[in-house]
Design a protein around this motif. Structure first.
Motif, PDB file in Angstrom:
ATOM      1  N   UNK A 227       0.577  -0.801   0.297  1.00 14.68           N
ATOM      2  CA  UNK A 227       0.290  -0.151  -0.060  1.00 14.68           C
ATOM      3  C   UNK A 227       0.956   1.649   0.431  1.00 14.68           C
ATOM      4  N   UNK A 228       2.082   1.100   0.768  1.00 13.64           N
ATOM      5  CA  UNK A 228       2.756   2.533   0.568  1.00 13.64           C
ATOM      6  C   UNK A 228       3.855   2.456  -0.681  1.00 13.64           C
ATOM      7  N   UNK A 239      -4.631   3.784  -0.068  1.00 10.32           N
ATOM      8  CA  UNK A 239      -3.873   4.203   1.574  1.00 10.32           C
ATOM      9  C   UNK A 239      -4.299   2.778   1.989  1.00 10.32           C
ATOM     10  N   UNK A 240      -3.158   2.928   3.261  1.00 11.84           N
ATOM     11  CA  UNK A 240      -3.257   1.632   3.872  1.00 11.84           C
ATOM     12  C   UNK A 240      -4.218   1.313   5.241  1.00 11.84           C
ATOM     13  N   UNK A 241      -4.895   0.878   5.415  1.00 13.22           N
ATOM     14  CA  UNK A 241      -6.064   0.648   6.622  1.00 13.22           C
ATOM     15  C   UNK A 241      -5.641  -0.257   7.868  1.00 13.22           C
ATOM     16  N   UNK A 242      -5.118  -0.250   9.337  1.00 12.81           N
ATOM     17  CA  UNK A 242      -5.488  -1.014  10.200  1.00 12.81           C
ATOM     18  C   UNK A 242      -6.609  -1.538  10.858  1.00 12.81           C
ATOM     19  N   UNK A 243      -7.270  -2.470  10.472  1.00 10.79           N
ATOM     20  CA  UNK A 243      -8.440  -2.838  11.191  1.00 10.79           C
ATOM     21  C   UNK A 243      -8.765  -2.814  11.940  1.00 10.79           C
ATOM     22  N   UNK A 303       5.475   5.707   7.499  1.00  3.11           N
ATOM     23  CA  UNK A 303       4.514   4.647   8.313  1.00  3.11           C
ATOM     24  C   UNK A 303       3.273   4.768   7.973  1.00  3.11           C
ATOM     25  N   UNK A 304       2.009   4.606   8.584  1.00 11.03           N
ATOM     26  CA  UNK A 304       1.046   5.069   9.698  1.00 11.03           C
ATOM     27  C   UNK A 304       1.678   4.859  11.222  1.00 11.03           C
ATOM     28  N   UNK A 308      -1.467   3.351  15.846  1.00  9.29           N
ATOM     29  CA  UNK A 308      -2.600   2.370  14.809  1.00  9.29           C
ATOM     30  C   UNK A 308      -1.367   0.961  14.876  1.00  9.29           C
ATOM     31  N   UNK A 309      -0.347   0.763  14.620  1.00  8.32           N
ATOM     32  CA  UNK A 309       0.603  -0.459  15.167  1.00  8.32           C
ATOM     33  C   UNK A 309       0.375  -0.661  15.927  1.00  8.32           C
ATOM     34  N   UNK A 310      -0.516  -0.307  17.441  1.00  5.40           N
ATOM     35  CA  UNK A 310      -0.273  -1.212  18.227  1.00  5.40           C
ATOM     36  C   UNK A 310      -1.589  -1.767  18.550  1.00  5.40           C
TER      37      UNK A 310
END
Length: 336
Positions: A227-228, A239-243, A303-304, A308-310
């Protein structure tokens, strides 16, 4: 269609040329090194320029690579292979890899390598939603696994086939754990994918980056690095989404093929993918290099945010590998 035929012919010619060179001792054959995936195209070019070793592109996925390695076990064609971490120990157990500890092996965290050197991580990615916003039209960008079940996204959601692709199998487990399942209990994921099947998902077997960039697949369960790349390199409306329910971070590994026909060239390739140059390249392609200090601040800033990455947890490779057969069997029998 003509472009696809021409591209296929070009890739086929490239592979034949590379195989001929390998027979002359000037190449190494890598299974599952697709130029459109994880910036392997740049890595293959860098290997040629740095080592003067030609590595022809190979568009297998992890399951296809594993199947080919087993089928060719008595007379191997490949020298090295790149695999999703779920296949690492099964490949070792199948006897298709042999030990090699490349330069830098000692610096790899213990849980990201085989203690005897049969495989080692080179980088990792976080699974989420790779979304082409333009292809959505006026529909909102989905923010959760649950969103993908909404009728408004019918025919717009894709994921790689879990019966062969590592990213597909990881997707099943990521959803499963996010929805309250365990590595031993896949019921939440099977229920989810049966529901998703009603929404007419697109389920390719091969990496589908170009299909998202073109808008053919508006939403793909895929990695952050793809995505990046689309967002920052190809300048696509993605875009990238972390659910919001959570997801998994997954390592990708490499190893030397047992009885590799060009083992010395293969070892040089494996040394290279852990080199400072290669690790920095992976980072600049938005993968998390196994040596974290090689991810530049400039790349990391794209990166997000860490908040978000948590929601992304490290996968337990051994538990995931133990669940692989159940993922394939249950998906094939109950969803496919």
């Amino acid at each position: 269609m003509m472009k696809r035929v021409m591209l296929g012919a070009a890739l086929g010619a490239s592979m034949l040329f590379g195989t001929a060179q390998a027979q002359a001792g000037e190449a190494a054959i890598c299974y599952n090194c697709p130029p459109q995936w994880a910036d392997w195209g740049s890595q293959l070019k860098a290997i040629q320029e740095t080592l003067n070793i030609t590595v022809p592109p190979d568009n297998k996925n992890s399951g296809q690579a594993m199947a080919a390695l087993i089928a060719e076990k008595a007379n191997p064609v490949a020298d090295v292979t790149y695999l999703g971490g779920i296949v690492a120990d099964p490949a070792k157990d199948a006897g298709v890899l042999m030990p090699y500890k490349p330069k830098g092996w000692d610096k790899i965290p213990a849980d990201l390598k085989d203690p005897d050197g049969y495989w080692f991580t080179i980088h990792s990615g976080t699974l989420g939603l790779f979304v082409n916003k333009a292809a959505l039209g006026k529909k909102p960008v989905p923010k959760s696994w649950a969103d993908l079940l909404k009728p408004e996204y019918k025919g717009m959601v894709g994921y790689l086939d879990p019966t062969s692709a590592s990213v597909g199998q990881l997707g099943v487990m990521a959803v499963n754990l996010a929805l309250g399942g365990t590595y031993d209990n896949l019921d939440p994921a099977i229920k989810y994918f049966k529901e998703l099947a009603k929404n007419d998902p697109i389920v390719p077997k091969q990496t589908s980056y170009a299909r998202v960039i073109s808008g053919e697949i508006p939403i793909l369960m895929d990695y952050d690095f793809n995505a990046y790349r689309g967002q920052y390199i190809d300048k696509a409306p993605v875009e990238f989404v972390i659910p919001k329910e959570g997801t998994l971070t997954f390592p990708y590994v490499m190893g030397l093929v047992n009885k590799a026909p060009h083992a010395e060239a293969g070892k040089k390739v494996l040394d290279f993918v852990l080199s400072d140059k290669s690790q920095a390249m992976w980072g600049n392609a938005f993968l998390r290099p196994v040596f974290a200090d090689k991810l530049s601040p400039e790349a990391k800033a794209k990166f997000l945010p860490a908040s978000e990455y948590a929601r992304a947890k490290a996968v337990d490779l051994k538990k995931l590998a133990a669940a692989q057969k159940a993922i394939v069997d249950r998906y094939g029998a109950e969803v496919h």
